[in-house]
Design a protein around this motif. Structure first.
Motif, PDB file in Angstrom:
ATOM      1  N   GLY A   1      21.871  50.576  45.227  1.00 49.69           N
ATOM      2  CA  GLY A   1      22.890  50.000  46.090  1.00 49.69           C
ATOM      3  C   GLY A   1      22.328  48.764  46.766  1.00 49.69           C
ATOM      4  O   GLY A   1      21.238  48.805  47.344  1.00 49.69           O
ATOM      5  N   ILE A   2      23.045  47.645  46.671  1.00 48.86           N
ATOM      6  CA  ILE A   2      22.517  46.383  47.212  1.00 48.86           C
ATOM      7  C   ILE A   2      23.540  45.695  48.109  1.00 48.86           C
ATOM      8  O   ILE A   2      24.716  46.048  48.138  1.00 48.86           O
ATOM      9  N   ARG A   3      23.042  44.713  48.833  1.00 47.92           N
ATOM     10  CA  ARG A   3      23.899  43.786  49.551  1.00 47.92           C
ATOM     11  C   ARG A   3      23.445  42.387  49.194  1.00 47.92           C
ATOM     12  O   ARG A   3      22.253  42.146  48.921  1.00 47.92           O
ATOM     13  N   VAL A   4      24.411  41.460  49.153  1.00 48.82           N
ATOM     14  CA  VAL A   4      24.094  40.056  48.899  1.00 48.82           C
ATOM     15  C   VAL A   4      23.667  39.437  50.221  1.00 48.82           C
ATOM     16  O   VAL A   4      24.430  39.436  51.197  1.00 48.82           O
ATOM     17  N   SER A   5      22.438  38.940  50.265  1.00 50.33           N
ATOM     18  CA  SER A   5      21.877  38.458  51.532  1.00 50.33           C
ATOM     19  C   SER A   5      22.731  37.374  52.176  1.00 50.33           C
ATOM     20  O   SER A   5      22.917  37.356  53.394  1.00 50.33           O
ATOM     21  N   ARG A   6      23.265  36.467  51.388  1.00 53.64           N
ATOM     22  CA  ARG A   6      24.012  35.325  51.920  1.00 53.64           C
ATOM     23  C   ARG A   6      25.339  35.731  52.545  1.00 53.64           C
ATOM     24  O   ARG A   6      25.754  35.162  53.564  1.00 53.64           O
ATOM     25  N   THR A   7      26.023  36.718  51.949  1.00 56.49           N
ATOM     26  CA  THR A   7      27.375  37.068  52.387  1.00 56.49           C
ATOM     27  C   THR A   7      27.485  38.451  53.022  1.00 56.49           C
ATOM     28  O   THR A   7      28.451  38.740  53.727  1.00 56.49           O
ATOM     29  N   GLY A   8      26.522  39.325  52.707  1.00 59.73           N
ATOM     30  CA  GLY A   8      26.587  40.689  53.220  1.00 59.73           C
ATOM     31  C   GLY A   8      27.423  41.616  52.356  1.00 59.73           C
ATOM     32  O   GLY A   8      27.570  42.806  52.660  1.00 59.73           O
ATOM     33  N   GLY A   9      27.990  41.095  51.258  1.00 57.18           N
ATOM     34  CA  GLY A   9      28.802  41.920  50.371  1.00 57.18           C
ATOM     35  C   GLY A   9      27.961  42.960  49.651  1.00 57.18           C
ATOM     36  O   GLY A   9      26.802  42.728  49.333  1.00 57.18           O
ATOM     37  N   SER A  10      28.558  44.125  49.393  1.00 57.35           N
ATOM     38  CA  SER A  10      27.825  45.216  48.753  1.00 57.35           C
ATOM     39  C   SER A  10      28.054  45.226  47.246  1.00 57.35           C
ATOM     40  O   SER A  10      29.022  44.657  46.739  1.00 57.35           O
ATOM     41  N   GLY A  11      27.141  45.890  46.531  1.00 55.84           N
ATOM     42  CA  GLY A  11      27.249  45.969  45.084  1.00 55.84           C
ATOM     43  C   GLY A  11      26.274  46.971  44.516  1.00 55.84           C
ATOM     44  O   GLY A  11      25.683  47.781  45.247  1.00 55.84           O
ATOM     45  N   LEU A  12      26.084  46.910  43.197  1.00 55.43           N
ATOM     46  CA  LEU A  12      25.204  47.857  42.503  1.00 55.43           C
ATOM     47  C   LEU A  12      24.397  47.113  41.444  1.00 55.43           C
ATOM     48  O   LEU A  12      24.963  46.397  40.606  1.00 55.43           O
TER      49      LEU A  12
ATOM     50  N   LEU B   1      23.580  42.920  37.951  1.00 52.21           N
ATOM     51  CA  LEU B   1      24.469  43.270  39.057  1.00 52.21           C
ATOM     52  C   LEU B   1      25.805  43.614  38.407  1.00 52.21           C
ATOM     53  O   LEU B   1      26.529  42.734  37.942  1.00 52.21           O
ATOM     54  N   SER B   2      26.110  44.905  38.335  1.00 50.18           N
ATOM     55  CA  SER B   2      27.268  45.341  37.564  1.00 50.18           C
ATOM     56  C   SER B   2      28.527  45.521  38.414  1.00 50.18           C
ATOM     57  O   SER B   2      29.621  45.689  37.885  1.00 50.18           O
ATOM     58  N   PHE B   3      28.355  45.489  39.720  1.00 48.99           N
ATOM     59  CA  PHE B   3      29.515  45.629  40.603  1.00 48.99           C
ATOM     60  C   PHE B   3      29.230  44.929  41.915  1.00 48.99           C
ATOM     61  O   PHE B   3      28.119  44.966  42.427  1.00 48.99           O
ATOM     62  N   VAL B   4      30.234  44.257  42.438  1.00 45.95           N
ATOM     63  CA  VAL B   4      30.145  43.668  43.764  1.00 45.95           C
ATOM     64  C   VAL B   4      31.554  43.611  44.330  1.00 45.95           C
ATOM     65  O   VAL B   4      32.538  43.510  43.586  1.00 45.95           O
ATOM     66  N   ASP B   5      31.693  43.703  45.648  1.00 45.18           N
ATOM     67  CA  ASP B   5      33.012  43.629  46.288  1.00 45.18           C
ATOM     68  C   ASP B   5      33.785  42.411  45.795  1.00 45.18           C
ATOM     69  O   ASP B   5      33.233  41.309  45.709  1.00 45.18           O
ATOM     70  N   ARG B   6      35.073  42.618  45.483  1.00 43.99           N
ATOM     71  CA  ARG B   6      35.901  41.505  45.014  1.00 43.99           C
ATOM     72  C   ARG B   6      35.986  40.387  46.048  1.00 43.99           C
ATOM     73  O   ARG B   6      36.144  39.212  45.713  1.00 43.99           O
ATOM     74  N   SER B   7      35.870  40.759  47.292  1.00 44.85           N
ATOM     75  CA  SER B   7      35.979  39.764  48.368  1.00 44.85           C
ATOM     76  C   SER B   7      34.680  38.985  48.572  1.00 44.85           C
ATOM     77  O   SER B   7      34.606  38.101  49.419  1.00 44.85           O
TER      78      SER B   7
ATOM     79  N   ASP C   1      21.729  33.418  44.578  1.00 40.76           N
ATOM     80  CA  ASP C   1      21.910  34.423  45.628  1.00 40.76           C
ATOM     81  C   ASP C   1      20.825  35.500  45.540  1.00 40.76           C
ATOM     82  O   ASP C   1      20.471  35.955  44.444  1.00 40.76           O
ATOM     83  N   ILE C   2      20.324  35.909  46.699  1.00 39.05           N
ATOM     84  CA  ILE C   2      19.335  36.981  46.782  1.00 39.05           C
ATOM     85  C   ILE C   2      20.052  38.301  47.026  1.00 39.05           C
ATOM     86  O   ILE C   2      20.965  38.376  47.850  1.00 39.05           O
ATOM     87  N   VAL C   3      19.643  39.335  46.301  1.00 37.28           N
ATOM     88  CA  VAL C   3      20.201  40.666  46.552  1.00 37.28           C
ATOM     89  C   VAL C   3      19.087  41.565  47.066  1.00 37.28           C
ATOM     90  O   VAL C   3      17.947  41.502  46.607  1.00 37.28           O
ATOM     91  N   GLU C   4      19.417  42.401  48.032  1.00 37.69           N
ATOM     92  CA  GLU C   4      18.433  43.285  48.655  1.00 37.69           C
ATOM     93  C   GLU C   4      18.999  44.694  48.752  1.00 37.69           C
ATOM     94  O   GLU C   4      20.216  44.904  48.641  1.00 37.69           O
TER      95      GLU C   4
ATOM     96  N   THR D   1      40.298  36.704  33.938  1.00 39.98           N
ATOM     97  CA  THR D   1      41.013  36.648  35.220  1.00 39.98           C
ATOM     98  C   THR D   1      40.103  36.219  36.371  1.00 39.98           C
ATOM     99  O   THR D   1      40.539  36.131  37.516  1.00 39.98           O
ATOM    100  N   GLY D   2      38.829  36.008  36.056  1.00 37.74           N
ATOM    101  CA  GLY D   2      37.897  35.568  37.083  1.00 37.74           C
ATOM    102  C   GLY D   2      37.154  36.691  37.767  1.00 37.74           C
ATOM    103  O   GLY D   2      36.337  36.453  38.658  1.00 37.74           O
ATOM    104  N   ASN D   3      37.432  37.927  37.355  1.00 34.97           N
ATOM    105  CA  ASN D   3      36.720  39.060  37.947  1.00 34.97           C
ATOM    106  C   ASN D   3      35.313  39.170  37.361  1.00 34.97           C
ATOM    107  O   ASN D   3      35.099  38.908  36.164  1.00 34.97           O
ATOM    108  N   LEU D   4      34.368  39.577  38.195  1.00 36.18           N
ATOM    109  CA  LEU D   4      32.978  39.706  37.753  1.00 36.18           C
ATOM    110  C   LEU D   4      32.826  40.771  36.677  1.00 36.18           C
ATOM    111  O   LEU D   4      33.305  41.891  36.823  1.00 36.18           O
ATOM    112  N   LYS D   5      32.183  40.406  35.556  1.00 31.39           N
ATOM    113  CA  LYS D   5      31.801  41.395  34.543  1.00 31.39           C
ATOM    114  C   LYS D   5      30.395  41.903  34.893  1.00 31.39           C
ATOM    115  O   LYS D   5      30.163  43.086  35.004  1.00 31.39           O
TER     116      LYS D   5
END
Length: 241
Positions: A145-156, A171-177, A184-187, A212-216
Motif C-alpha cells: 500500500g503506497i501514497r504518492v508523495s507529491r499529492t498524497g493519493g493512495s495506491g498499490l 503501480l497497478s492502482f491509484v485513486d482516480r482523483s 513522482d515518488i511513491v512511499e 478513456t484516460g484511466n490508469l492501466k
C-alpha cells in the motif's frame, strides 16, 4: 720499423674502437637491465599503492553505509529493529529473494518488513535460527500500500515477473482523483500493518493509460539497488510503551 708501426696503428685503433664498442654495448645492456629492474619495481609499487587506494575507498564506503544504517536504526523509535548482512540474492522468473545472516535467534519473524536507508526491500518469508529469506518488492507475490508523495493519493505497488527482469515493479492502482506524472515518488502508506509508513518504494518512470484516460499501470524504479545490497534493517515489531 716505421712502416710496420704505421700499418699497425690503424689496426690497433680498430681494435680499440671495437673494444670500446663492446664495452659501450655491455654498459648499455647493464643499464637497460637496471632500468628494467627499476621499472618492474616501480610498477609493483604502483600496483600496491592502487590496491591500498582501493582498500581505503572500500573501507570508507562500508563505513558510510554502516553509519547510514545506524542513523536509520536510531531514527526508528517506535519499532524494534535488527541489522543484518545480505548473504545472497536470487533473481529468476519464479522468485525475487535475498538471504540474510540473521534469524529467529535475533528475534526475526516471518512477516517482518526489511528496509535500507534508500527504501523498502521486502518482507521476511522464511526464517531459520541464523538466517532469513526475504521476498523483495520485485517478486510477483509482493503488494505494498503506497501514497504518492507529491499529492498524497493512495495506491498499490505490485511485483511483476516481466518488469522484474529490469529490476522494476508496477503501480497497478491509484485513486482516480490522483494525477500522477513521471518522476513522482511513491512511499509506503502504512496500510496492511507490514511496512511502516513513510519509507520510499521508488519513483514512476512511465505511465500507461487506457483509451478513456484511466490508469492501466505505471512502471516503478525501486529506490533500492537489489543487485548491490550488502546490509539491511529488519523491522521486528512495534515497541510496546
Amino acid at each position: 720499423g716505421a712502416a710496420v708501426k704505421t700499418v699497425a696503428a690503424p689496426v690497433q685503433t680498430g681494435f680499440s674502437y671495437v673494444a670500446g664498442g663492446v664495452k659501450n654495448a655491455c654498459t648499455f645492456i647493464w643499464d637497460m637491465r637496471a632500468y628494467k629492474a627499476d621499472n618492474e619495481e616501480l610498477t609493483a609499487e604502483n600496483m600496491r599503492l592502487k590496491q591500498i587506494n582501493r582498500d581505503t575507498a572500500s573501507y570508507r564506503e562500508e563505513n558510510e553505509r554502516l553509519q547510514e544504517l545506524l542513523d536509520l536504526k536510531e531514527s526508528i523509535t517506535d519499532y524494534s529493529t535488527v541489522a543484518a548482512r545480505v548473504i545472497s540474492y536470487s533473481s529468476s522468473s519464479a522468485e525475487e529473494k535475498i538471504e540474510i545472516n540473521k534469524g529467529t535467534v535475533a528475534g526475526i519473524s516471518v512477516g517482518n518488513a526489511v528496509i535500507t536507508p534508500d527504501g523498502i526491500v521486502g518482507q521476511v518469508t522464511e526464517t531459520g535460527l541464523n538466517y532469513s529469506v526475504v521476498t523483495t518488492i520485485l517478486d510477483s507475490s509482493s503488494a505494498i500500500g503506497i501514497r504518492v508523495s507529491r499529492t498524497g493519493g493512495s495506491g498499490l505497488v505490485e511485483g511483476d515477473n516481466e518488469l522484474a527482469q529490469n529490476m522494476q515493479c508496477k503501480l497497478s492502482f491509484v485513486d482516480r482523483s490522483t494525477p500522477i506524472i513521471v518522476g513522482d515518488i511513491v512511499e509506503s502508506s502504512g496500510s496492511g500493518d507490514v511496512y511502516p509508513a513513510g519509507f520510499i518504494v521508488g519513483s514512476i518512470t512511465s505511465v500507461s493509460a487506457d483509451s478513456t484516460g484511466n490508469l492501466k499501470y505505471a512502471v516503478i524504479d525501486p529506490a533500492v539497488d537489489f543487485g548491490n545490497l550488502q546490509e539491511v534493517l529488519v523491522v521486528n515489531g512495534v515497541i510496546s510503551g
